[in-house]
Write an enzyme that holds these catalytic residues in place. Structure first.
Site, PDB file in Angstrom:
ATOM      1  N   ASP A 132       2.281 -40.953 -12.453  1.00 28.33           N
ATOM      2  CA  ASP A 132       2.473 -39.913 -11.456  1.00 28.33           C
ATOM      3  C   ASP A 132       2.614 -38.593 -12.199  1.00 28.33           C
ATOM      4  OD1 ASP A 132       3.255 -39.009  -8.628  1.00 28.33           O
ATOM      5  OD2 ASP A 132       5.007 -38.382  -9.784  1.00 28.33           O
ATOM      6  N   ASP A 134       3.656 -34.832 -12.249  1.00 26.16           N
ATOM      7  CA  ASP A 134       4.524 -33.899 -11.526  1.00 26.16           C
ATOM      8  C   ASP A 134       4.516 -32.557 -12.249  1.00 26.16           C
ATOM      9  OD1 ASP A 134       6.353 -32.710  -9.905  1.00 26.16           O
ATOM     10  OD2 ASP A 134       8.032 -33.993 -10.426  1.00 26.16           O
ATOM     11  N   GLU A 136       4.740 -28.836 -11.905  1.00 29.62           N
ATOM     12  CA  GLU A 136       5.260 -27.899 -10.897  1.00 29.62           C
ATOM     13  C   GLU A 136       5.209 -26.454 -11.407  1.00 29.62           C
ATOM     14  OE1 GLU A 136       8.946 -29.084  -9.061  1.00 29.62           O
ATOM     15  OE2 GLU A 136       8.532 -31.194  -9.377  1.00 29.62           O
ATOM     16  N   TYR A 209      10.174 -31.097   1.000  1.00 27.95           N
ATOM     17  CA  TYR A 209      11.591 -30.755   1.002  1.00 27.95           C
ATOM     18  C   TYR A 209      11.764 -29.508   0.136  1.00 27.95           C
ATOM     19  CZ  TYR A 209      10.808 -34.238  -2.725  1.00 27.95           C
ATOM     20  OH  TYR A 209      10.274 -34.979  -3.756  1.00 27.95           O
TER      21      TYR A 209
END
Length: 369
Positions: A132, A134, A136, A209
């Site tokens: 995965d 991630d 950012e 979120y």
């Protein structure tokens, strides 16, 4: 042919088609995807409700995916769960907020291949089931990492390199290595060519979120399903994120929206509308689900309200002018119903350590049944 023979033939055909009909009537399976940073063992009953456990985090060092010895040991403990839970997948997430090295690694073909080769080697060595990513975020530097205008094209090339390399590694041991990314929405995904990336991925983990935080001008439903009555036209919500990715051509089953197992508190909030979409003096901090239940929801002046349009709960403290936004079993049930109605891939949550009594995990699992 006599009528009796016709009736017998029809009865036989009906019997033969029953399994097919029964199969078609089976409900679709929706993934429960859990990000996992906890140090302690995960109870067996929790594991049985999780399809994919994403171990967080590996890092990026000199353009390579790396895992320090202590984290590698903990990952092996998670992978050992598969012996008693053969349906469980355990993947490794690389990155996280403020973790850099991605833009530099993705900037050249050689760098992308070095990244992909190191990721595949880690999965093979540890017997993990996938990766995965991630980052950012591509093209952004809000978290303090390096970025480049070329990140958008380079990210697509990196995903293609990863998919090719993982497939090649999988042929050697007869398995399909999963590849997902953690993706934001709205302006934070403009550094990703969503349509170009989608074919390389098994699914997107949508970080639906943190829609409001220390960097935003007002409070909000930080993980709202829909827009509040008070929300501005550009307010971020789970359903708007899903529509953004669908409009880019992503198949619904490749979209796994996120649930928050924590709340966010804002202080010195303007009191109109019980603090919803109001300016605040400062960001107070986060609260995991057990703390929300024990000290805030219905305690110490915090009153729970339900935003029917957003399908989200929030707390308002009239005495202190503090506002708290969070997910709970009611809002999680609404998200599960939305996932099923839209035929999405399931629900993801951040994160396992924030729900030690598995109350919210049960809500996620039940909402997808």
């Amino acid at each position: 042919m006599t009528s009796r023979r016709i009736r017998c033939l029809l009865a036989l055909l009906a019997t033969l088609t029953l399994p097919t009909c029964a199969l078609a009537a089976q409900p679709a399976h929706y993934r429960v995807v859990a990000y996992d940073t906890v140090q302690h063992p995960i109870p067996a009953e929790d594991v049985d409700r999780i399809d994919t456990l994403i171990f967080a985090f590996a890092g990026v060092a000199d353009g390579r995916v790396t895992l320090v010895p202590a984290a590698r040991e903990r990952l092996q403990q998670r992978i050992a769960l598969k012996a008693a839970h053969p349906g469980l997948k355990v993947t490794v997430s690389v990155g996280g907020w403020s973790v850099g090295g991605f833009s530099e690694a993705a900037s050249t073909a050689a760098g992308r291949q070095r990244f992909a080769d190191s990721a595949a080697a880690l999965l093979v060595e540890t017997h993990a089931d996938g990766l995965d990513v991630d980052w950012e975020y591509p093209g952004h530097h809000e978290s303090g990492i390096a970025s480049s205008p070329q990140d958008r094209a380079n990210f697509t090339a990196l995903m293609k390199a990863l998919r090719t390399t993982l497939d090649r590694a999988g042929k050697n041991n007869g398995k399909h290595y999963l590849l997902s990314i953690a993706a934001a929405d709205g302006p934070f995904v403009d550094g990703i060519d969503i349509a170009a990336v989608a074919p390389s991925l098994d699914w997107f983990n949508l970080m639906t979120y943190d829609f409001c935080n220390v960097m935003t001008p007002t409070t909000c439903n930080h993980t709202g399903l829909h827009a509040s009555e008070l929300a501005p036209a550009d307010a971020r919500t789970l359903s708007r994120a899903v529509r953004q990715f669908l409009a880019a051509g992503v198949p619904p089953r490749k979209l796994v929206p996120g649930v928050a197992f924590y709340g966010r508190e804002f202080a010195d909030v303007d009191p109109a509308h019980h603090g919803m979409f109001q300016k605040f003096g400062h960001y107070q901090g986060g609260h995991d689900w057990p703390e929300l239940k024990a000290n805030l929801i219905g305690h110490n002046g915090y009153v729970r309200y339900w935003d029917a349009k957003a399908e989200a709960p929030y707390l308002w403290n009239e005495q202190t002018h503090r506002f708290v936004t969070y997910d709970d079993p009611q809002s999680i049930a609404a998200k599960g119903a939305y996932v099923k109605a839209q035929h999405l891939g399931g629900l993801m949550y951040w994160e396992q350590a924030s729900d030690p009594d598995d109350e919210l995990l049960k809500a996620v699992w039940q909402g997808l049944q």
